[in-house]
Enzyme design. Structure first.
Site, mmCIF file in Angstrom:
data_model
loop_
_atom_site.group_PDB
_atom_site.id
_atom_site.type_symbol
_atom_site.label_atom_id
_atom_site.label_comp_id
_atom_site.label_asym_id
_atom_site.label_seq_id
_atom_site.Cartn_x
_atom_site.Cartn_y
_atom_site.Cartn_z
ATOM 1 N N HIS A 1 -3.108 -1.046 -2.943
ATOM 2 C CA HIS A 1 -2.583 -2.391 -2.616
ATOM 3 C C HIS A 1 -3.631 -3.642 -2.417
ATOM 4 C CE1 HIS A 1 1.194 -0.373 -0.804
ATOM 5 N NE2 HIS A 1 0.261 0.779 -1.006
ATOM 6 N N TYR A 2 -3.509 -4.908 -2.446
ATOM 7 C CA TYR A 2 -4.182 -5.549 -1.499
ATOM 8 C C TYR A 2 -3.748 -6.302 -0.474
ATOM 9 C CZ TYR A 2 -1.767 -9.846 -4.104
ATOM 10 O OH TYR A 2 -1.197 -10.809 -4.463
ATOM 11 N N THR A 3 -4.206 -6.712 0.639
ATOM 12 C CA THR A 3 -3.838 -7.073 1.965
ATOM 13 C C THR A 3 -3.157 -8.270 1.817
ATOM 14 O OG1 THR A 3 -5.762 -8.138 2.568
ATOM 15 C CG2 THR A 3 -5.445 -5.729 3.145
ATOM 16 N N GLU B 1 -5.335 -0.050 1.209
ATOM 17 C CA GLU B 1 -5.244 -1.621 1.314
ATOM 18 C C GLU B 1 -6.408 -2.014 1.079
ATOM 19 O OE1 GLU B 1 -2.814 -3.745 1.547
ATOM 20 O OE2 GLU B 1 -1.014 -2.850 2.434
ATOM 21 N N HIS C 1 0.752 -0.905 -6.521
ATOM 22 C CA HIS C 1 1.723 -1.139 -5.643
ATOM 23 C C HIS C 1 2.864 -1.927 -6.607
ATOM 24 C CE1 HIS C 1 3.512 -3.049 -1.592
ATOM 25 N NE2 HIS C 1 4.436 -1.890 -2.211
ATOM 26 N N ASP D 1 0.390 -6.734 -6.399
ATOM 27 C CA ASP D 1 -0.849 -6.361 -5.929
ATOM 28 C C ASP D 1 -1.134 -4.976 -6.612
ATOM 29 O OD1 ASP D 1 1.458 -5.623 -3.803
ATOM 30 O OD2 ASP D 1 -0.314 -4.547 -2.846
#
Length: 293
Positions: free
Chosen positions: A45-47, A110, A152, A162
């Site tokens: 994921h990215y945050t 993340e 994700h 993401d």
């Protein structure tokens, strides 16, 4: 920027022993539960938040009901938030290979990046090196197959985007992590888009479902098909993400299926497919994680 966890807060979860020697700090989250199946996936994921501190604070907030196992900061520091043996709440409503409850079968990472809604900067190389090292450690210990290292957006297409098209999956592949083939060249040929229908569309949907995407075979290029094609492009055909299934997208998908690793093979050799383009062949928050993609 290094993260220094604040373990002085009231009712903070007790620290635990890191699962990886690569961990720089612990920031225990209360948001986790019992796993219902064995670990066989890794989801990135990215945050999607303004800072690492803001993301970690949210992931520790019991009201938010979101969490992940690891956060990788821009400087390459790795923070563990949930023990791998526990089911973190990062994927939300999602599916892969016809199975729901991605959280029970996966480890979630993340990657600190503000995301598409805040300029979507490139991922720093030192951060990518840490992501690659952590992923390699995880897939080796858990024997995770190369094609189950996913975005994700792969497991929640249409709802998530993401870590996005700027995340260099080939970097991970050359580090021995994940399934990858070169993008097939763009050119002429037939393409499919919203509103199209017929047997060729059904064949495309069947190939996407065969690879693992949650997509019914209807023969209609509907919004769900557009979303899955877009998710596929974000991961495997990053040079043009438009939801249109052109010849490059379809051939890249065929090559991926043809090069899929056998069961039990957690590594996909980084040079095996250099010329593939030459061949025609609970408590889950509904959004999961802290991303806003």
């Amino acid at each position: 920027m290094s993260f220094e966890p604040d373990n002085r807060q009231d009712n903070a979860p007790l620290p635990f022993t890191p699962d990886s020697d690569l961990v720089s700090a612990l920031a225990p989250s209360p948001n986790h539960g019992e796993r219902k199946s064995a670990i066989d996936m890794l989801v990135l994921h990215y945050t999607g938040m303004t800072s690492a501190e803001a993301a970690i604070a949210l992931l520790r907030n019991p009201v938010a009901e979101v969490s992940c196992h690891y956060v990788v900061l821009e400087d390459g520091s790795i923070v563990q938030m949930v023990p791998e043996a526990r089911r973190a709440w990062h994927a939300g409503v999602s599916s892969w290979e016809g199975r729901d409850d991605t959280n029970s079968r996966s480890i979630g990472i993340e990657i600190v990046n503000p995301g598409h809604d805040a300029g979507y900067p490139d991922f720093p190389e030192r951060q990518l090196r840490s992501v690659a090292a952590l992923c390699r450690d995880i897939v080796t210990r858990h024997h995770i197959r190369a094609d189950r290292v996913l975005a994700h957006s792969d497991v929640a297409p249409g709802r998530k985007q993401d870590p996005g098209e700027k995340f260099p999956w080939e970097f991970l592949h050359h580090a021995g992590v994940g399934h990858h083939v070169h993008e097939a060249p763009k050119g002429g040929g037939r393409f499919f888009m919203m509103g199209d229908s017929g047997q060729p569309v059904a064949a495309l949907q069947a190939m996407l479902a065969l690879y693992g995407y949650g997509l019914p075979v209807t023969g209609v290029y509907d919004e769900a098909t557009h979303d899955v094609v877009t998710a596929f492009q974000r991961h495997f055909r990053r040079s043009q993400v438009d939801g249109v299934a052109d010849g490059s997208t379809i051939l890249t998908l065929r090559n991926l299926i043809g090069a899929r690793p056998e069961d039990g093979a957690e590594h996909d050799h980084p040079h095996d497919h250099d010329h593939d383009h030459d061949h025609d062949h609970d408590h889950d928050h509904p959004h999961g994680g802290c991303t806003h993609g």
